[in-house]
Motif scaffolding. Structure first.
Motif, PDB file in Angstrom:
ATOM      1  N   GLN A 142       0.831  -1.209   0.000  1.00 31.96           N
ATOM      2  CA  GLN A 142       0.000   0.000   0.000  1.00 31.96           C
ATOM      3  C   GLN A 142       0.865   1.257   0.000  1.00 31.96           C
ATOM      4  O   GLN A 142       2.068   1.201   0.235  1.00 31.96           O
ATOM      5  N   THR A 143       0.213   2.395  -0.228  1.00 35.42           N
ATOM      6  CA  THR A 143       0.902   3.685  -0.163  1.00 35.42           C
ATOM      7  C   THR A 143       0.329   4.600   0.918  1.00 35.42           C
ATOM      8  O   THR A 143       1.012   5.480   1.399  1.00 35.42           O
ATOM      9  N   ASP A 144      -0.954   4.414   1.303  1.00 36.04           N
ATOM     10  CA  ASP A 144      -1.611   5.296   2.271  1.00 36.04           C
ATOM     11  C   ASP A 144      -1.631   4.675   3.662  1.00 36.04           C
ATOM     12  O   ASP A 144      -1.877   3.482   3.813  1.00 36.04           O
ATOM     13  N   THR A 153      11.520   0.519   6.001  1.00 36.06           N
ATOM     14  CA  THR A 153      10.901   1.565   5.186  1.00 36.06           C
ATOM     15  C   THR A 153      11.603   1.626   3.841  1.00 36.06           C
ATOM     16  O   THR A 153      12.828   1.756   3.773  1.00 36.06           O
ATOM     17  N   ASP A 154      10.827   1.505   2.761  1.00 32.75           N
ATOM     18  CA  ASP A 154      11.388   1.684   1.421  1.00 32.75           C
ATOM     19  C   ASP A 154      11.556   3.174   1.158  1.00 32.75           C
ATOM     20  O   ASP A 154      10.682   3.975   1.511  1.00 32.75           O
ATOM     21  N   SER A 180       5.216   7.817  -1.774  1.00 40.17           N
ATOM     22  CA  SER A 180       5.268   7.940  -3.233  1.00 40.17           C
ATOM     23  C   SER A 180       5.479   6.589  -3.914  1.00 40.17           C
ATOM     24  O   SER A 180       5.300   6.480  -5.120  1.00 40.17           O
ATOM     25  N   VAL A 181       5.857   5.582  -3.141  1.00 37.30           N
ATOM     26  CA  VAL A 181       6.028   4.226  -3.681  1.00 37.30           C
ATOM     27  C   VAL A 181       5.284   3.238  -2.788  1.00 37.30           C
ATOM     28  O   VAL A 181       5.070   3.485  -1.605  1.00 37.30           O
ATOM     29  N   THR A 182       4.897   2.123  -3.384  1.00 35.55           N
ATOM     30  CA  THR A 182       4.277   1.046  -2.613  1.00 35.55           C
ATOM     31  C   THR A 182       5.315   0.490  -1.650  1.00 35.55           C
ATOM     32  O   THR A 182       6.441   0.192  -2.051  1.00 35.55           O
ATOM     33  N   GLN A 183       4.946   0.366  -0.386  1.00 34.74           N
ATOM     34  CA  GLN A 183       5.871  -0.186   0.610  1.00 34.74           C
ATOM     35  C   GLN A 183       5.851  -1.714   0.516  1.00 34.74           C
ATOM     36  O   GLN A 183       4.789  -2.322   0.449  1.00 34.74           O
TER      37      GLN A 183
END
Length: 125
Positions: A30-32, A52-53, A108-111
């Motif tokens: 997800q991103t949110d 964390t990516d 800004s990116v999918t984790q």
């Protein structure tokens, strides 16, 4: 130049949650993040955990908990965001958070894994 002195009482994001840290959780894939109801305290910093990516994280805010808007600074309309990786501790200017009730964090990116970004908060006196 005149500098304004600000006094802050730190809550480390835990006073409102029975002594447990308050976090933005972004689930794997997800991103949110989840939504935090933040009345009565001011976001001061975010602590990004291991796993964390690398991404740009943007704060989204709401007055009703349903409609979210990108938070921008009051000077030139730039979004309040931070480029972060695992282990980063990002400060937020208290004046940018004045009046914010609900907020969430958007990556800004999918984790790739579930992360819990710890909220450091306090009351600006």
């Amino acid at each position: 130049m005149i500098l304004e002195k600000t006094q802050v009482q730190l809550a480390n994001g835990s006073d409102q949650n029975n002594g447990k840290p308050i976090v933005f959780t972004i689930e794997a894939g997800q991103t949110d993040s989840n939504i935090q109801d933040y009345i009565g305290s001011t976001l001061l910093a975010l602590a990004f955990p291991t796993g964390t990516d690398a991404a740009t994280f943007t704060l989204m805010v709401s007055i009703d908990g349903d409609n979210f808007y990108r938070l921008t600074d009051g000077y030139n309309g730039n979004p309040i965001s931070v480029a972060a990786v695992a282990g980063d501790f990002a400060r937020v200017l208290p004046q940018d958070m004045a009046g914010v009730k609900f907020m969430k964090l958007v990556s800004s990116v999918t984790q790739n894994s579930t992360i819990e970004v710890q909220i450091v908060s306090g009351q600006v006196l």
